[in-house]
Design a protein around this motif. Structure first.
Motif, PDB file in Angstrom:
ATOM      1  N   LYS A 176     -10.431  -1.358   1.363  1.00 33.00           N
ATOM      2  CA  LYS A 176      -9.602  -1.596   0.179  1.00 33.00           C
ATOM      3  C   LYS A 176      -8.686  -2.800   0.343  1.00 33.00           C
ATOM      4  O   LYS A 176      -8.334  -3.464  -0.627  1.00 33.00           O
ATOM      5  CB  LYS A 176      -8.744  -0.361  -0.118  1.00 33.00           C
ATOM      6  CG  LYS A 176      -9.521   0.930  -0.282  1.00 33.00           C
ATOM      7  CD  LYS A 176     -10.436   0.893  -1.473  1.00 33.00           C
ATOM      8  CE  LYS A 176     -11.166   2.224  -1.655  1.00 33.00           C
ATOM      9  NZ  LYS A 176     -12.198   2.135  -2.730  1.00 33.00           N
ATOM     10  N   TYR A 177      -8.278  -3.059   1.595  1.00 32.70           N
ATOM     11  CA  TYR A 177      -7.316  -4.128   1.856  1.00 32.70           C
ATOM     12  C   TYR A 177      -7.781  -4.992   3.021  1.00 32.70           C
ATOM     13  O   TYR A 177      -8.210  -4.474   4.051  1.00 32.70           O
ATOM     14  CB  TYR A 177      -5.940  -3.546   2.210  1.00 32.70           C
ATOM     15  CG  TYR A 177      -5.384  -2.612   1.175  1.00 32.70           C
ATOM     16  CD1 TYR A 177      -4.659  -3.096   0.084  1.00 32.70           C
ATOM     17  CD2 TYR A 177      -5.582  -1.239   1.278  1.00 32.70           C
ATOM     18  CE1 TYR A 177      -4.150  -2.236  -0.873  1.00 32.70           C
ATOM     19  CE2 TYR A 177      -5.077  -0.370   0.326  1.00 32.70           C
ATOM     20  CZ  TYR A 177      -4.358  -0.873  -0.751  1.00 32.70           C
ATOM     21  OH  TYR A 177      -3.863  -0.014  -1.684  1.00 32.70           O
ATOM     22  N   CYS A 196       0.832  -1.204   0.000  1.00 31.49           N
ATOM     23  CA  CYS A 196       0.000   0.000   0.000  1.00 31.49           C
ATOM     24  C   CYS A 196       0.867   1.254   0.000  1.00 31.49           C
ATOM     25  O   CYS A 196       0.915   2.002   0.985  1.00 31.49           O
ATOM     26  CB  CYS A 196      -0.913  -0.021   1.220  1.00 31.49           C
ATOM     27  SG  CYS A 196      -2.124   1.308   1.247  1.00 31.49           S
ATOM     28  N   SER A 213     -13.030  -4.340  -5.570  1.00 31.15           N
ATOM     29  CA  SER A 213     -12.959  -3.260  -4.585  1.00 31.15           C
ATOM     30  C   SER A 213     -12.089  -3.608  -3.380  1.00 31.15           C
ATOM     31  O   SER A 213     -11.584  -2.721  -2.689  1.00 31.15           O
ATOM     32  CB  SER A 213     -14.364  -2.887  -4.096  1.00 31.15           C
ATOM     33  OG  SER A 213     -15.002  -3.983  -3.478  1.00 31.15           O
TER      34      SER A 213
END
Length: 241
Positions: A193-194, A102, A235
């Protein structure tokens, strides 16, 4: 570390072995000799550490649902390579791993304004492990708010209130508590997101999170009901640390 499936089989076979019984010259009842078990630590010492990879998770899902789902239903649980982040190769600290997967975290952190949600979810096997991971991500998280998502000493109502009233960027906890919050609509994953699974770490009994039946079941339930569709839609990205 991650055991090769063949090592797991070796452990199971070794634990089932029985030494042959013997009788003395007076034909006394057979006496069982104390069996010698092959410990998981013995196998680990002889095998090189093997980091978890996306195929391991795919295989786990197939094994779990294989007997009860149709071919079409199983296909809906399959995740393409694009659904996954690079897996930890066992050279990373938690902070360095998060920085690698990230790199634009600072921007994501600044732009996240939604309540009842987090940008990143980290799932692990226990409250103590959650606290360890929170401490070890200091070099990564920057100026963001981290929410503890486990049951030990924290009531679910308290977590629900915090999510409703404040903005949090990272949630770290156990799959059971995360699943409960999602099911009660207290935690929304649409902004996530993660999702990172603490895949390789072993506890004092040398068990990974997926070696613990309850944790394994809750993780798979959470993935099936709430996460896999988001991953297939693009997503959410999954990472194995």
């Amino acid at each position: 570390m991650n055991l090769d499936p063949s090592d797991d089989e070796a452990i199971e076979k070794a634990s089932e072995n029985r030494t042959a019984t013997c009788q003395d010259s007076d034909s006394k009842p057979a006496v069982k000799k104390k069996r010698k078990q092959k410990k998981i630590s013995d196998v680990l010492q002889k095998s090189a550490p093997k980091p978890g990879v996306p195929e391991d998770l795919q295989k786990l899902l197939t094994q779990h649902f294989g007997e009860n789902r149709s071919v079409i239903e199983l296909e809906e649980l399959q995740l393409s390579d694009s659904c996954f982040l690079p897996a930890n190769d066992l050279t990373h600290s938690f902070s360095s791993y998060l920085k690698e997967i990230c790199p634009k975290w600072a921007k994501l952190r600044r732009t996240h304004k939604e309540k009842k949600s987090v940008v990143m979810l980290v799932l692990c096997s226990s409250a103590l492990r959650s606290l360890e991971l929170i401490k070890s991500m200091t070099a990564f998280k920057g100026d963001c708010r981290v929410l503890k998502l486990f049951a030990k000493h924290i009531k679910i109502k308290e977590q629900m209130n915090m999510l409703e009233k404040g903005v949090f960027h990272i949630g770290v906890g156990t799959p059971g508590r995360v699943k409960a919050l999602v099911e009660q609509d207290a935690l929304c994953l649409n902004s996530t997101k993660y999702m990172i699974l603490d895949w390789n770490w072993r506890d004092q009994k040398l068990r990974r999170m997926m070696d613990i039946p309850e944790i394994k079941k809750e993780t798979i339930d959470l993935l099936e009901k709430s996460v896999i569709k988001l991953c297939r839609d693009g997503s959410v990205k999954l990472g194995l640390f």
